[in-house]
Write a protein that holds these residues in place. Structure first.
Motif, PDB file in Angstrom:
ATOM      1  N   ARG A  63      50.929  38.541  40.171  1.00 26.83           N
ATOM      2  CA  ARG A  63      50.314  38.345  41.484  1.00 26.83           C
ATOM      3  C   ARG A  63      48.802  38.171  41.370  1.00 26.83           C
ATOM      4  N   PHE A  64      48.257  38.530  40.228  1.00 23.81           N
ATOM      5  CA  PHE A  64      46.821  38.400  40.028  1.00 23.81           C
ATOM      6  C   PHE A  64      46.578  37.534  38.805  1.00 23.81           C
ATOM      7  N   VAL A  65      45.552  36.761  38.899  1.00 15.57           N
ATOM      8  CA  VAL A  65      45.175  35.887  37.798  1.00 15.57           C
ATOM      9  C   VAL A  65      43.773  36.302  37.357  1.00 15.57           C
ATOM     10  N   SER A  66      43.630  36.477  36.056  1.00 11.41           N
ATOM     11  CA  SER A  66      42.298  36.835  35.575  1.00 11.41           C
ATOM     12  C   SER A  66      41.407  35.604  35.608  1.00 11.41           C
ATOM     13  N   VAL A  67      40.171  35.818  35.989  1.00 12.18           N
ATOM     14  CA  VAL A  67      39.203  34.730  36.041  1.00 12.18           C
ATOM     15  C   VAL A  67      37.936  35.166  35.331  1.00 12.18           C
TER      16      VAL A  67
END
Length: 71
Positions: A63-67
């Motif tokens: 659900r989260f994408v590292s940026v």
């Protein structure tokens, strides 16, 4: 799994749970594509677990994408 035979109904739902896991689909998407009622699939997943039958984990997409922030 406990030392007993699965009924045909248990085997049917367990088979679907394993297949959904093997193709990496969330159960809601899998149920829709297979023409199954998602609520029934979840109910059987819970029922099988209560009966001490090992069921596969559910596929949960990230659900989260590292940026990386570049300044």
């Amino acid at each position: 799994m406990m030392n007993h035979q699965l009924t045909s109904t248990q085997a049917f739902w367990l088979g679907h749970l394993h297949h959904a896991f093997s193709v990496g689909q969330p159960l809601s998407h899998y149920a829709d594509k297979q023409g199954l009622c998602f609520a029934d699939l979840m109910a059987w997943r819970n029922r099988l677990m209560v009966q001490c039958i090992v069921v596969p984990d559910m596929h949960r997409p990230n659900r989260f994408v590292s940026v990386a922030v570049v300044t």
